[in-house]
Design an enzyme around this catalytic site. Structure first.
Site, PDB file in Angstrom:
ATOM      1  N   PHE A 185       0.867  -1.149   0.026  1.00  0.00           N
ATOM      2  CA  PHE A 185       0.135   0.067   0.074  1.00  0.00           C
ATOM      3  C   PHE A 185       0.993   1.264  -0.091  1.00  0.00           C
ATOM      4  CE2 PHE A 185      -3.027   2.986   1.993  1.00  0.00           C
ATOM      5  CZ  PHE A 185      -3.972   3.172   1.009  1.00  0.00           C
ATOM      6  N   TYR A 186       1.957   1.025   0.632  1.00  0.00           N
ATOM      7  CA  TYR A 186       2.848   2.295   0.599  1.00  0.00           C
ATOM      8  C   TYR A 186       3.181   2.780  -0.822  1.00  0.00           C
ATOM      9  CZ  TYR A 186       7.615   4.355   0.000  1.00  0.00           C
ATOM     10  OH  TYR A 186       8.806   5.276  -0.098  1.00  0.00           O
ATOM     11  N   ALA A 187       3.645   1.773  -1.450  1.00  0.00           N
ATOM     12  CA  ALA A 187       3.932   1.895  -3.087  1.00  0.00           C
ATOM     13  C   ALA A 187       2.690   2.432  -3.736  1.00  0.00           C
ATOM     14  CB  ALA A 187       4.475   0.517  -3.637  1.00  0.00           C
ATOM     15  N   THR A 189       0.392   4.175  -2.749  1.00  0.00           N
ATOM     16  CA  THR A 189       0.231   5.683  -2.533  1.00  0.00           C
ATOM     17  C   THR A 189       1.130   6.656  -3.213  1.00  0.00           C
ATOM     18  OG1 THR A 189       1.656   5.702  -0.418  1.00  0.00           O
ATOM     19  CG2 THR A 189      -0.905   5.345  -0.367  1.00  0.00           C
TER      20      THR A 189
END
Length: 373
Positions: A185-187, A189
């Site tokens: 999910f970091y990537a 965003t």
């Protein structure tokens, strides 16, 4: 507390190609504006080094940082304290997603350069705390873009990540590759911030460069990163956790090399669609938008290193053997990263140059000095 050593600075004297070697090729793009830079995430690892570099060049730097407790706040406060020793630095402790905050700073200071580094970082943390990524990465970037729309800078550089390449198995990663299958999910965003910035670049004629960086390390690094965690554990005689049983590769990028790339890219504005002849980079490697002054650029070392070789470098630098606990791959992790840096070199004339063993030694020396071990 450690004394402020030369390792605190963000670049080396031999790392400055001439202006003629840069991809801008059109003189100083900031010549007609006061040299005022706004740097978000200024108390962070990379943000501190970027601010130090700009201050050394005589820029006025407006730093913004929330000093969040994602990792040791004292380390962030120490970085800001060192920056505050230089005239021209002003710190604002606040969250960038706060409505109106960045609008006010842009209005008051009219920055000509923006370097957007503030973000909730970490692949694994995004599994447990996804909302913090929405707030800092998406809403924070939205507030930044809105402020830039109202008060346009000469150039905006926004941090993305090598994790944006996601499930793409073709390496080395080139900026023209598809990056549509993020595995954390970091990537996701960070890839979303690329799309957001492109839309604003197109709609409001805002020159934007997204830089995807690859596993940055060096003095004043983040405690949640492998080098910091491994060094701490080895010096304390504890076992280190080695994921995927060591079958991983990373394109480790020394922080000085990253900062040099950022600084040179600041002068290499992506040209507008009606101003593109000649271009500084071959079209085959340049992902320049067809409708906006926007591009994506990798900043990496350009040479992947096996995780076990990285650990060997730490053992050499500390003079101690590492006890290893072998574990399976973690969710959201990538088995390998590898940057194609041809575009960076075409645009700036610069190629990252720090050797891994020297860079790791510099970090270990800083760590021993800072923590007095």
């Amino acid at each position: 507390m450690a004394s402020d050593m030369s390792s605190d600075t963000a670049s080396r004297p031999d790392a400055h190609p001439s202006a003629a070697a840069t991809g801008a090729g059109r003189g100083d793009p900031f010549a007609d504006r006061p040299k005022v830079a706004l740097v978000t995430g200024s108390a962070g690892f990379i943000g501190y080094h970027v601010c130090a570099r700009l201050l050394a060049e005589g820029w006025q730097v407006i730093g913004v940082d929330a000093l969040s407790d994602y990792y040791d706040v004292a380390l962030k406060e120490r970085r800001h304290a060192m920056l505050n020793q230089t005239p021209g630095f002003t710190a604002h402790i606040a969250r960038i997603e706060t409505p109106g905050l960045l609008q006010s700073l842009f209005s008051d200071h009219e920055p000509s350069l923006v370097v957007h580094l503030a973000a909730q970082a970490g692949v694994r943390y995004s599994i447990d705390n996804p909302r913090s990524y929405v707030e800092a990465n998406l809403l924070g970037t939205f507030e930044l873009l809105e402020a830039a729309r109202a008060h346009p800078p000469v150039h905006m550089l926004l941090a993305s990540t090598s994790s944006a390449y996601g499930a793409n198995a073709e390496m080395p990663y080139r900026e023209t590759h598809k990056a549509d299958a993020q595995v954390s999910f970091y990537a996701a965003t960070k890839k979303a911030t690329e799309a957001m910035a492109h839309s604003y670049a197109h709609l409001y004629d805002l020159p934007c460069t997204m830089f995807r960086f690859f596993t940055v390390y060096g003095p004043w690094g983040r405690p949640d990163m492998a080098l910091f965690k491994f060094t701490k554990a080895v010096l304390e005689g504890r076992a280190i956790e080695v994921f995927n049983h060591g079958d991983m590769q990373r394109d480790f990028t020394y922080v000085d090399d990253l900062v040099e790339g950022i600084r040179l890219l600041a002068d290499a504005l992506p040209p507008r669609p009606d101003d593109r002849d000649p271009l500084p980079a071959p079209a085959a490697i340049d992902p320049l938008s067809p409708v906006a002054p926007f591009r994506v650029v990798n900043i990496g070392n350009g040479a992947p290193v096996r995780l076990l070789a990285f650990i060997e470098a730490i053992e050499s630098a500390t003079g101690r053997a590492a006890e290893k606990t072998m574990l399976p791959m973690q969710p959201g992790d990538m088995q390998a990263t590898w940057a194609d840096t041809a575009l960076l070199e075409a645009l700036t004339g610069y190629r990252p140059r720090m050797e891994l063993q020297e860079g790791v030694q510099n970090f270990v020396d800083w760590y021993r000095d800072y923590y007095r071990v």
